[in-house]
Structures are given as C-alpha cells and as structure tokens.
Write a protein that holds these residues in place. Structure first.
Motif, PDB file in Angstrom:
ATOM      1  N   ARG A  92      26.262  55.507  28.999  1.00  0.00           N
ATOM      2  CA  ARG A  92      27.379  54.671  29.140  1.00  0.00           C
ATOM      3  C   ARG A  92      27.250  53.835  30.230  1.00  0.00           C
ATOM      4  O   ARG A  92      26.505  54.132  31.402  1.00  0.00           O
ATOM      5  N   TRP A 115      30.292  55.233  19.391  1.00  0.00           N
ATOM      6  CA  TRP A 115      30.371  56.009  20.353  1.00  0.00           C
ATOM      7  C   TRP A 115      28.911  56.081  20.950  1.00  0.00           C
ATOM      8  O   TRP A 115      27.967  55.574  20.333  1.00  0.00           O
ATOM      9  N   GLN A 150      41.062  54.643  23.942  1.00  0.00           N
ATOM     10  CA  GLN A 150      40.507  54.976  25.228  1.00  0.00           C
ATOM     11  C   GLN A 150      39.404  53.850  25.762  1.00  0.00           C
ATOM     12  O   GLN A 150      39.121  53.663  26.985  1.00  0.00           O
ATOM     13  N   ASP A 207      26.619  58.070  23.952  1.00  0.00           N
ATOM     14  CA  ASP A 207      26.462  59.317  24.854  1.00  0.00           C
ATOM     15  C   ASP A 207      26.937  58.937  26.154  1.00  0.00           C
ATOM     16  O   ASP A 207      26.572  57.915  26.792  1.00  0.00           O
ATOM     17  N   ASP A 208      27.348  60.090  26.781  1.00  0.00           N
ATOM     18  CA  ASP A 208      27.622  59.827  28.234  1.00  0.00           C
ATOM     19  C   ASP A 208      26.488  59.418  29.139  1.00  0.00           C
ATOM     20  O   ASP A 208      26.861  58.720  29.983  1.00  0.00           O
ATOM     21  N   ALA A 209      25.282  59.891  28.860  1.00  0.00           N
ATOM     22  CA  ALA A 209      24.235  59.328  29.639  1.00  0.00           C
ATOM     23  C   ALA A 209      23.904  58.029  29.700  1.00  0.00           C
ATOM     24  O   ALA A 209      23.098  57.282  30.474  1.00  0.00           O
TER      25      ALA A 209
END
Length: 147
Positions: A84, A78, A114, A80-82
């Motif tokens: 990626r 995983w 995904q 975090d979006d920030a």
C-alpha cells in the motif's frame, strides 16, 4: 443448505429462506436475470481480473471488474498491506480503465466504504451514499468518465 419454508402459496408454490445458499443458486439467479435483460435491454457482460503476483505466485494485489452497457464496474480491489502507498492500486485501476476504454466503455463506477479518498484522487466523483453501511461508516458510490 438450511432452507426453511416461510409461506405455502396457492398452486403448491413455497417461499423459502436459505441461510447458506449454494453458489449454484446465485449463478442460476444471475442467468435468469441476464436472460430477462436479453429480452428487454440487450445485455452482454465481460468479466475480467487483474492480478499482481510475487515470483512464487502469491497474490499481492488484484482487481475484478465487469464491462457492461458501456460501463466498467469495479467489483473489487485489494492490495496487500506491504504494497500500500507504492502505486500498486493506482496501476491496477489504470490498467482496468484502459482495458475498459479499449473495449468501448465510456465510464466507470464502483462502491467503497474505506477508500473514497483513493478513488477521488484518481478522478472519481461521488454520486451516492448509504449512511451507516456498514455500521459507523458509509458506503460511497463513485463514477468517472473514461478517456
């Protein structure tokens, strides 16, 4: 725990379903499976985790894996979006693969629904697929030779 008896069997045995099993059930089941493997195919597994944390301790990215029978199984990744697209995932994977190689592993495998493109770019190859799992997507199984 919501256990419901499905079948009464000879000898007082009962087959039941639990729709909210406790973590201790999974742990006990895993121990029984590992004990069986120990009698049939010697089994040793080493769990490990990698964590990328902010200075305040907040988890920003992580990986959990298992080393077993000469293979690295990448259980979860995983980011975090920030973070990626900035190399955090690549760094996690490279560290996990280096850890596995140093421990004597020859290959790695994982499954995803995904991020297939991410893993293909890292040199993984598809060896299986479950179509429609989860609905409208595909769960892809990938592997990579290490070293």
């Amino acid at each position: 725990m919501t256990e419901t008896i499905l079948d009464a069997l000879p000898g007082g045995l009962a087959l039941a379903i639990d729709t909210d099993p406790p973590a201790t059930f999974r742990a006990g089941l895993g121990q029984a499976i590992n004990a069986f493997h120990g009698r049939t195919v010697p089994h040793a597994a080493e769990r490990f985790a990698l964590a990328l944390r902010a200075p305040d301790g907040t988890l920003l990215a992580g990986l959990s894996g298992v080393l077993s029978w000469g293979w690295l199984f990448v259980e979860a990744v995983w980011v975090d979006d920030a973070l990626r697209g900035q190399g955090a995932g690549r760094r996690l994977m490279a560290r996990a693969e280096a850890h596995a190689l140093a421990a004597g592993c020859h290959s790695a495998w994982l499954d995803t629904f995904q991020a297939e493109g991410f893993y293909l770019a890292l040199g993984y190859e598809r060896f299986g697929v479950l179509e429609g799992y989860p609905g409208g997507q595909h769960r892809v199984f990938l592997r990579k030779r290490l070293g």
